[in-house]
Design an enzyme around this catalytic site. Sequence first.
Site, PDB file in Angstrom:
ATOM      1  N   THR A  79      -2.337   2.652  -6.134  1.00 43.55           N
ATOM      2  CA  THR A  79      -2.113   1.503  -5.416  1.00 43.55           C
ATOM      3  C   THR A  79      -3.159   0.667  -4.716  1.00 43.55           C
ATOM      4  OG1 THR A  79       0.054   1.159  -4.952  1.00 43.55           O
ATOM      5  CG2 THR A  79      -0.822   0.230  -3.507  1.00 43.55           C
ATOM      6  N   LYS A 137      -8.201   3.072   1.677  1.00 42.26           N
ATOM      7  CA  LYS A 137      -7.895   1.376   2.312  1.00 42.26           C
ATOM      8  C   LYS A 137      -9.582   0.808   2.370  1.00 42.26           C
ATOM      9  CE  LYS A 137      -5.557  -0.250   3.622  1.00 42.26           C
ATOM     10  NZ  LYS A 137      -4.110  -1.500   3.194  1.00 42.26           N
ATOM     11  N   SER A 147       1.216   4.549   2.065  1.00 42.52           N
ATOM     12  CA  SER A 147       0.406   4.210   3.348  1.00 42.52           C
ATOM     13  C   SER A 147       0.498   5.279   3.923  1.00 42.52           C
ATOM     14  CB  SER A 147       1.762   3.535   4.147  1.00 42.52           C
ATOM     15  OG  SER A 147       2.664   3.680   4.536  1.00 42.52           O
ATOM     16  N   ALA A 191       0.592  -0.844  -0.249  1.00 45.07           N
ATOM     17  CA  ALA A 191      -0.135  -0.053   0.331  1.00 45.07           C
ATOM     18  C   ALA A 191       0.874   1.130   0.218  1.00 45.07           C
ATOM     19  CB  ALA A 191      -1.454  -0.106   1.174  1.00 45.07           C
ATOM     20  N   ASP A 230      -7.469   0.948  11.277  1.00 43.16           N
ATOM     21  CA  ASP A 230      -8.425   1.155  11.669  1.00 43.16           C
ATOM     22  C   ASP A 230      -8.503   2.793  11.181  1.00 43.16           C
ATOM     23  OD1 ASP A 230      -5.914   2.350  12.521  1.00 43.16           O
ATOM     24  OD2 ASP A 230      -6.527   2.411  15.148  1.00 43.16           O
ATOM     25  N   GLU A 231      -8.069   3.546  10.598  1.00 46.69           N
ATOM     26  CA  GLU A 231      -8.214   4.663  10.099  1.00 46.69           C
ATOM     27  C   GLU A 231      -9.865   4.410   9.386  1.00 46.69           C
ATOM     28  OE1 GLU A 231      -4.918   7.473   8.526  1.00 46.69           O
ATOM     29  OE2 GLU A 231      -3.856   6.268  10.140  1.00 46.69           O
ATOM     30  N   VAL A 279       5.603  18.775  16.430  1.00 53.65           N
ATOM     31  CA  VAL A 279       4.199  17.233  16.665  1.00 53.65           C
ATOM     32  C   VAL A 279       3.465  18.392  16.215  1.00 53.65           C
ATOM     33  CG1 VAL A 279       3.109  17.513  18.829  1.00 53.65           C
ATOM     34  CG2 VAL A 279       5.385  17.187  18.883  1.00 53.65           C
ATOM     35  N   TYR A 280       2.322  18.204  15.602  1.00 51.27           N
ATOM     36  CA  TYR A 280       1.152  18.652  14.788  1.00 51.27           C
ATOM     37  C   TYR A 280       0.091  19.224  15.689  1.00 51.27           C
ATOM     38  CZ  TYR A 280       3.142  16.056  10.586  1.00 51.27           C
ATOM     39  OH  TYR A 280       3.439  15.630   9.311  1.00 51.27           O
ATOM     40  N   ASN A 335      -2.087   1.715  15.101  1.00 51.97           N
ATOM     41  CA  ASN A 335      -1.168   1.987  15.011  1.00 51.97           C
ATOM     42  C   ASN A 335       0.221   0.926  14.841  1.00 51.97           C
ATOM     43  OD1 ASN A 335      -2.481   4.743  14.545  1.00 51.97           O
ATOM     44  ND2 ASN A 335      -0.800   5.623  14.406  1.00 51.97           N
ATOM     45  N   ASN A 336       1.084   0.799  13.741  1.00 52.01           N
ATOM     46  CA  ASN A 336       1.893   0.301  14.429  1.00 52.01           C
ATOM     47  C   ASN A 336       3.319   0.597  14.376  1.00 52.01           C
ATOM     48  OD1 ASN A 336       2.167  -3.148  12.854  1.00 52.01           O
ATOM     49  ND2 ASN A 336      -0.198  -1.774  13.374  1.00 52.01           N
TER      50      ASN A 336
HETATM   51  P1  NAD Z   1       4.748   0.788   3.880  1.00 51.36           P
HETATM   52  O1  NAD Z   1       5.042   2.240   3.155  1.00 51.36           O
HETATM   53  O2  NAD Z   1       6.428   1.192   5.113  1.00 51.36           O
HETATM   54  O3  NAD Z   1       5.424  -0.581   3.160  1.00 51.36           O
HETATM   55  C1  NAD Z   1       4.826  -0.064   2.162  1.00 51.36           C
HETATM   56  C2  NAD Z   1       4.793  -1.289   0.933  1.00 51.36           C
HETATM   57  O4  NAD Z   1       4.823  -2.228  -0.393  1.00 51.36           O
HETATM   58  C3  NAD Z   1       7.174  -1.185   0.608  1.00 51.36           C
HETATM   59  O5  NAD Z   1       7.709  -1.962   0.962  1.00 51.36           O
HETATM   60  C4  NAD Z   1       6.713  -0.730  -0.789  1.00 51.36           C
HETATM   61  O6  NAD Z   1       7.624  -0.748  -1.694  1.00 51.36           O
HETATM   62  C5  NAD Z   1       5.223  -1.544  -1.389  1.00 51.36           C
HETATM   63  N1  NAD Z   1       4.346  -0.947  -2.072  1.00 51.36           N
HETATM   64  C6  NAD Z   1       3.754   0.520  -2.705  1.00 51.36           C
HETATM   65  N2  NAD Z   1       2.921  -0.288  -3.442  1.00 51.36           N
HETATM   66  C7  NAD Z   1       3.174  -0.814  -4.360  1.00 51.36           C
HETATM   67  C8  NAD Z   1       2.606  -1.924  -5.389  1.00 51.36           C
HETATM   68  N3  NAD Z   1       1.889  -0.817  -5.893  1.00 51.36           N
HETATM   69  N4  NAD Z   1       3.467  -2.729  -5.831  1.00 51.36           N
HETATM   70  C9  NAD Z   1       3.801  -3.839  -5.048  1.00 51.36           C
HETATM   71  N5  NAD Z   1       4.554  -2.937  -3.483  1.00 51.36           N
HETATM   72  C10 NAD Z   1       4.066  -2.090  -3.692  1.00 51.36           C
HETATM   73  O7  NAD Z   1       3.976   0.103   4.672  1.00 51.36           O
HETATM   74  P2  NAD Z   1       3.379   0.237   6.205  1.00 51.36           P
HETATM   75  O8  NAD Z   1       3.177   0.464   7.220  1.00 51.36           O
HETATM   76  O9  NAD Z   1       4.525  -1.435   6.608  1.00 51.36           O
HETATM   77  O10 NAD Z   1       1.679  -0.913   6.032  1.00 51.36           O
HETATM   78  C11 NAD Z   1       1.799  -2.568   5.598  1.00 51.36           C
HETATM   79  C12 NAD Z   1      -0.267  -2.519   5.253  1.00 51.36           C
HETATM   80  O11 NAD Z   1       0.145  -2.491   6.463  1.00 51.36           O
HETATM   81  C13 NAD Z   1      -0.635  -1.405   4.418  1.00 51.36           C
HETATM   82  O12 NAD Z   1      -1.102  -1.801   4.049  1.00 51.36           O
HETATM   83  C14 NAD Z   1      -0.687  -0.227   5.977  1.00 51.36           C
HETATM   84  O13 NAD Z   1      -2.078   0.121   5.279  1.00 51.36           O
HETATM   85  C15 NAD Z   1      -1.149  -0.931   6.380  1.00 51.36           C
HETATM   86  N6  NAD Z   1      -1.874  -0.709   7.580  1.00 51.36           N
HETATM   87  C16 NAD Z   1      -0.097  -0.550   8.596  1.00 51.36           C
HETATM   88  C17 NAD Z   1      -0.215  -0.001   9.863  1.00 51.36           C
HETATM   89  C18 NAD Z   1       0.930   1.000  10.403  1.00 51.36           C
HETATM   90  O14 NAD Z   1       0.805   1.713  11.263  1.00 51.36           O
HETATM   91  N7  NAD Z   1       2.184   1.240   9.413  1.00 51.36           N
HETATM   92  C19 NAD Z   1      -1.565   0.346  10.781  1.00 51.36           C
HETATM   93  C20 NAD Z   1      -2.679  -0.427  10.082  1.00 51.36           C
HETATM   94  C21 NAD Z   1      -2.175  -0.758   9.174  1.00 51.36           C
HETATM   95  O1  DAU Z   2      -4.054   3.423  12.366  1.00 47.08           O
HETATM   96  C1  DAU Z   2      -3.081   2.980  11.461  1.00 47.08           C
HETATM   97  C2  DAU Z   2      -2.264   4.619  10.751  1.00 47.08           C
HETATM   98  O2  DAU Z   2      -1.208   4.596  11.357  1.00 47.08           O
HETATM   99  C3  DAU Z   2      -1.653   3.288   9.095  1.00 47.08           C
HETATM  100  O3  DAU Z   2      -3.137   2.639   8.784  1.00 47.08           O
HETATM  101  C4  DAU Z   2      -1.032   3.981   8.719  1.00 47.08           C
HETATM  102  O4  DAU Z   2      -0.383   3.760   6.988  1.00 47.08           O
HETATM  103  C5  DAU Z   2      -0.035   4.729   9.734  1.00 47.08           C
HETATM  104  O5  DAU Z   2       0.502   5.665   8.361  1.00 47.08           O
HETATM  105  C6  DAU Z   2      -0.538   5.899  10.505  1.00 47.08           C
HETATM  106  O6  DAU Z   2      -1.221   7.136  10.328  1.00 47.08           O
HETATM  107  P1  DAU Z   2      -0.604   8.011  11.698  1.00 47.08           P
HETATM  108  O7  DAU Z   2      -1.525   9.332  10.291  1.00 47.08           O
HETATM  109  O8  DAU Z   2      -1.612   7.860  12.960  1.00 47.08           O
HETATM  110  O9  DAU Z   2       1.178   8.244  11.950  1.00 47.08           O
HETATM  111  P2  DAU Z   2       1.969   9.037  11.661  1.00 47.08           P
HETATM  112  O10 DAU Z   2       2.318   8.560  12.168  1.00 47.08           O
HETATM  113  O11 DAU Z   2       1.822  10.325  10.409  1.00 47.08           O
HETATM  114  O12 DAU Z   2       1.871  10.336  12.832  1.00 47.08           O
HETATM  115  C7  DAU Z   2       0.594   9.151  14.069  1.00 47.08           C
HETATM  116  C8  DAU Z   2      -0.029  10.582  15.128  1.00 47.08           C
HETATM  117  O13 DAU Z   2       1.157  11.693  15.253  1.00 47.08           O
HETATM  118  C9  DAU Z   2      -0.796  11.918  13.985  1.00 47.08           C
HETATM  119  O14 DAU Z   2      -1.721  11.936  15.033  1.00 47.08           O
HETATM  120  C10 DAU Z   2       0.045  12.455  13.073  1.00 47.08           C
HETATM  121  C11 DAU Z   2       1.447  13.043  14.510  1.00 47.08           C
HETATM  122  N1  DAU Z   2       2.486  13.530  13.940  1.00 47.08           N
HETATM  123  C12 DAU Z   2       2.965  12.674  12.363  1.00 47.08           C
HETATM  124  C13 DAU Z   2       4.213  13.015  12.356  1.00 47.08           C
HETATM  125  C14 DAU Z   2       4.935  12.578  10.848  1.00 47.08           C
HETATM  126  C15 DAU Z   2       2.978  14.477  14.183  1.00 47.08           C
HETATM  127  O15 DAU Z   2       2.540  15.003  15.248  1.00 47.08           O
HETATM  128  N2  DAU Z   2       4.499  15.151  13.106  1.00 47.08           N
HETATM  129  C16 DAU Z   2       4.806  14.238  12.449  1.00 47.08           C
HETATM  130  O16 DAU Z   2       6.247  15.187  12.164  1.00 47.08           O
END
Ligand code: NAD
Ligand code: DAU
Length: 355
Positions: A99, A163, A84, A82, A134-135, A215-216, A188-189
Amino acid sequence: MAILITGGAGFIGSNFVYEWVNHSNEQIINLDKLTYAGNLENLKALKNQGQHIFVQGDIANQELVGQLLEKYQPRAIINFAAASHVDRSIKGPEDFVMTNVVGTFKLLEAARHYYSNLTDQNKAQFRFLHVSTDEVYGSLLPTENGFTEKNPYQPNSPYSASKASSDHFVRAYYHTYGLPVLTTNCSNNYGPFQFPEKLLPLIIHNALNEKPLPVYGDGTQVRDWLYVTDHCQAIMTVLENGQLGEVYNVGGFNEQKNIEVVKSICSHLDKKRPRAQGKSYSELITFVTDRPGHDKRYAIDATKINKNLDWAPKETFQTGLEKTVNWYLDNQAWTQSVTSGEYRKWVDTNYAARG
Ligand code: NAD
Ligand code: DAU
């Protein structure tokens, strides 16, 4: 036996590959386009390299996916791939549609064709597991209960809308074509190999480079943090024991305000890598212009996966954060290698205008 995963060179996908190789002898085919977020360095330390087959390619390339399915005859597909990052989806939503929506659709089409030609025995085994977020449920008020699988979809960003759309296609392929699907919606992971555009690795990276910690808004937005290997184990649990067509919410039972997360990172770093002259990293915290449409609060009610499939997170936020901070301290070469020219361009685009 084999499984095919997509996006396995990204953050969660590469952690999943390690978990898989540690828990199973089954081959794992990894299809990844290697966007800026995908990095083969992540997989360098795999012990059993022969068990992992990497293929560079796009999930939207139905012909390629079809060839891989024919060649390796996997018993499951797990779709991690994805675009992401929410902030990137705000600056440029098209990749997210291409994607997350079109790519998932093409992958489903390839899976549908493959599934229709399987023997009855192989059909009974086959699973298409879609990794979602969860978003899709939108934002919670401070007093509302965490999201259950019954919450309505109310996506607020181009990322979450894309998504949500992919989740709907996955659901439709179960109901219309009988494709045996499973969906997970996770919070969030955090953990090793997370690209430093996301909150935790960005804060660690900036702190170590004596840069402002952005911090946003006022930092009171709430996220439910889950250590990445707990998410990977939840996915394996759902893959093996989930009910076909069902959705499982996955969360950390761990709500934190962003500002609290940033302060916790600072205090870990203060102990592990003290700054000069006894200063704290928290002095670098800088409140910047908020994210447009910023969701105020996410929280997951993970009762279903906990009760029905006996899954629970193993890490607490304290143990997970300590592991994460230590990993980034020990792997600064990794961060160095992924914060290339493209990364610097993104940092300028996202933060310069925030003031
Ligand atoms: P990431 O951005 O770190 O990794 C995404 C990977 O997908 C990358 O390796 C990228 O090269 C690959 N990719 C992107 N577009 C592609 C395409 N068209 N074809 C093939 N590969 C492609 O993302 P992540 O944080 O590891 O998230 C993985 C999945 O988990 C996503 O579906 C995301 O929505 C979901 N998710 C993420 C979180 C989080 O907190 N990171 C939480 C819940 C769900
Ligand atoms: O909830 C699951 C989601 O968590 C996933 O589906 C997404 O792929 C993943 O990116 C994440 O989304 P968030 O937008 O919650 O994650 P991010 O790390 O971008 O931001 C976490 C929180 O921190 C959010 O409230 C925005 C804030 N933030 C983020 C950045 C990058 C800041 O305050 N400052 C920053 O510079």
